[in-house]
Every structure is written in structure tokens, then in C-alpha cells.
Design an enzyme around this catalytic site. Sequence first.
Site, PDB file in Angstrom:
ATOM      1  N   ASP A 303       0.835  -1.205   0.000  1.00  0.00           N
ATOM      2  CA  ASP A 303       0.000   0.000   0.000  1.00  0.00           C
ATOM      3  C   ASP A 303       0.872   1.257   0.000  1.00  0.00           C
ATOM      4  OD1 ASP A 303      -2.396   1.253  -0.237  1.00  0.00           O
ATOM      5  OD2 ASP A 303      -3.060   0.920   1.824  1.00  0.00           O
ATOM      6  N   GLY A 322      -0.902   7.858   4.604  1.00  0.00           N
ATOM      7  CA  GLY A 322      -0.143   7.057   3.657  1.00  0.00           C
ATOM      8  C   GLY A 322       1.344   7.168   3.887  1.00  0.00           C
TER       9      GLY A 322
END
Length: 414
Positions: A303, A322
Site C-alpha cells: 500500500d 499514507g
Amino acid sequence: MDSWIRGVRILDPLTQRDQVGDVLIRDRMIQAIGPSIEVLDDDINEIDGQHCVVGPGLVDLYSQTGEPGHEARETLEQLLKSAAHGGFTQVGLLPSTTPAIDTPAQVAQRLACNLPHRSQVRPWGAVTHDTQGDRLTDLMELTAAGVVGFADGKPLNNGRLVQRLLEYTQSLSLPLALWPCDSSHTGVCRDGADAIRLGLSPLSATAETKPLAALLEDVEISLRPTHVMRVSTARSVALIRDAKRRGLPITASVTWLHLLVSTAGLDNYAPSLRLAPPLGTPEDQAALIGGLEDGTLDAIAVDHCAYTYEEKAVPFSIAPPGAIGLQLALPILWQTFVATHRWTALQLWSYLSLKPAQCLGIQTPTLHVNTPANLILFDPQHPWVATSETLGCHVINTSYAHQTIQGYVKHIWI
């Protein structure tokens, strides 16, 4: 270039091979594997494999790139360079860009970057137009365009749309990946003692478990094989374990950082640890690791998500969620789990290569004679410092920035 790797530890989770020997690569093919290979050519690239591991190229289920729309964060070429640095020969790319990858033309642009000698893009096609969660895309057209599967990479909070999606994709054999997350819930830290201690707005585990329970009900009715992305709570692991016991066609993945860090590691409020879903509690972390080990969870995803320095140089609570990871996942997971003897080397390689490929439904990476050389040479003892130069990218939104990392991918064959 033709290569002769001598005295290397050979790993192949598909065949459960773990032995020391030689590997000979000619014309991009694995020509020979054996305890000792005699090579008479003078012009071959002879590689000393002592203390190193050779194994199938790693496969990332899903990551994110800035291109198109946010090239200042990361271009597609930069992402592929990062993937090669970390040993990932195939990368599943989510469609949530600007514009989204929701048409055959957008898919074609993604696939155009698949050149020899570089990591290969496996584009996910958007489930909904512009990944906005309201109207289904033309999934048949995306299938014909060459997507690896369907995923928005964002929550789908329209229950009726999810039901239609499961029904409509019955005739399509490609993977369907959904992220159970109720986006109406707010919070930047998983609810628990650490959220209270750190003064961070809590996000209840039910923001994940309620939509997951609803999704599992829909899957039980439709029996449409479905992949559950970004599992992050202990209760979710329990729900998936029960679903698998009942025979539901479910696979599931967890991101690498959720295995390594919990809310207990947020004391310095590092913006690079602001993730979506947020890091779990220590109890969640233990359940995620246990879920991988008992087969409830199938694979580890990276990811990877790059942000500029300016975007992340803000307080934790307002930082965009993130972190990058393609360059770091293998060495740090190896030191955390393999070097400590919690996992075998074959287990880790399976979670990062074999199982992600199986979840994607693509050819399983393996080391067989007379097959294309799709493999990496990894030195678990090689130290290096994580900087923009060594990471191969100009953005380093990771909590491991400027730290010494042990474990380095020395060669990659694609």
C-alpha cells in the site's frame, strides 16, 4: 546479462524449497539449479551468493502512485524504480488517481509502461466512475483492456451498489477487492488507551467491522469470490476466520506497517505513521500477525503511497494518510520476523510473493528450470541508510527515513 549465482540460499515457497546451491541464468531464462553447477564461460557474470537469498520476485497486491494528477509526489517511473529497489517485480496499482483509471484508454496508458527489465504494472480497474462510489464502471470493457481486477481503493458505503457489484461480476473471473470502511466515522487513531493517552481523536473498530460484516453477508448470498483489503483490527480477523470456516470464498490482506507498528508507537506523532486505516492497538497488531500465521489472512500488501515533504510536514491529525514502503518492506519484515525466528524465510516469501500472486490470479512466481528468470538476490545482512538517494525516490514519507536498514536487494531479474 547471463549470471551464475554460486553458493546461494534458494527459496521457493511454491515447492517449499529451501537449500543452498547454484543458479544459472542464460538469455533471461533459468537454465540450471543444483548443489554445484560447473560453468566454463569466461564472459558470464559470476555472483558470490554467500550469505544471500535468491527467490521469486515479490508481488505487491496494491499500491498507489501520484501519476496521473500528482506527479510531484511520484511518477509511475519513480514508483517502478522504488519497486525494483525493494525486490518487487510486479505491482498492483490502484485506480484512485486524477483522473481515475476507469476507462480502457487509462488502462492502456498504465500498461504502456510495462517494458522489459523493469517491474511490471498490474493495474486495478475502478469499480465506480472516478472512484466516487456512486455509479459502476463498464467492467466488461475494463476486463478486455487488461486490468488485473476491480477495486476503487476507497470505501464503498452504498450497500445496494455493493450487492449489484457482486451480482454483476459473477460472470467475470477477475479478482474483486473491497475495503470495508465506514467513511462517515472520523478519527485519526484507533480507539483505545493510546488514543486517550496521546490526545488523538479515536476511530472505533466498528468503522471497519460493521461494513465488513455486511460485506460478508453479501458474499455469503452471492458466493462471488472477494478480496478484503486493509484488514486492521482483531475483530475483523475473527470475522474473516469465521467466514472462511463457513466456506465463504474470501481472501484477505494486511499492510506491512500494520504488522510492524501499533498505536503504542505513535508517541512522537510521526506524520508518516498517519495511515488509512489507522494503525491498530497492540491487541490488533498481535491478531493480525496471528491471522497471517494461521491462514485467516492470506497476504501482505505494501500500500505504498508517496507524499511530498510539504504535504507531510504538518501535525499528525491533519497529515494525509499514507507512507512509502516498496523499498523497505522486505528488509524490515525480514529483520522483525525471520531474523527473530518468528517466521521462516519461506513464510515471509510466501506472504510477499506466492500468496499475493494467488490473490491476483496471476502466474505464480517460482524457481523452475526452463522458466523465465523472475527473481531477486537479497542480502539480509547488508546495512544501508534510508535516504532519498538509497531509496531511489525524492520523497521519503516514511518513519524509517535516515535510519540504518539491514537487508538489501542486490540484483533483480525480470
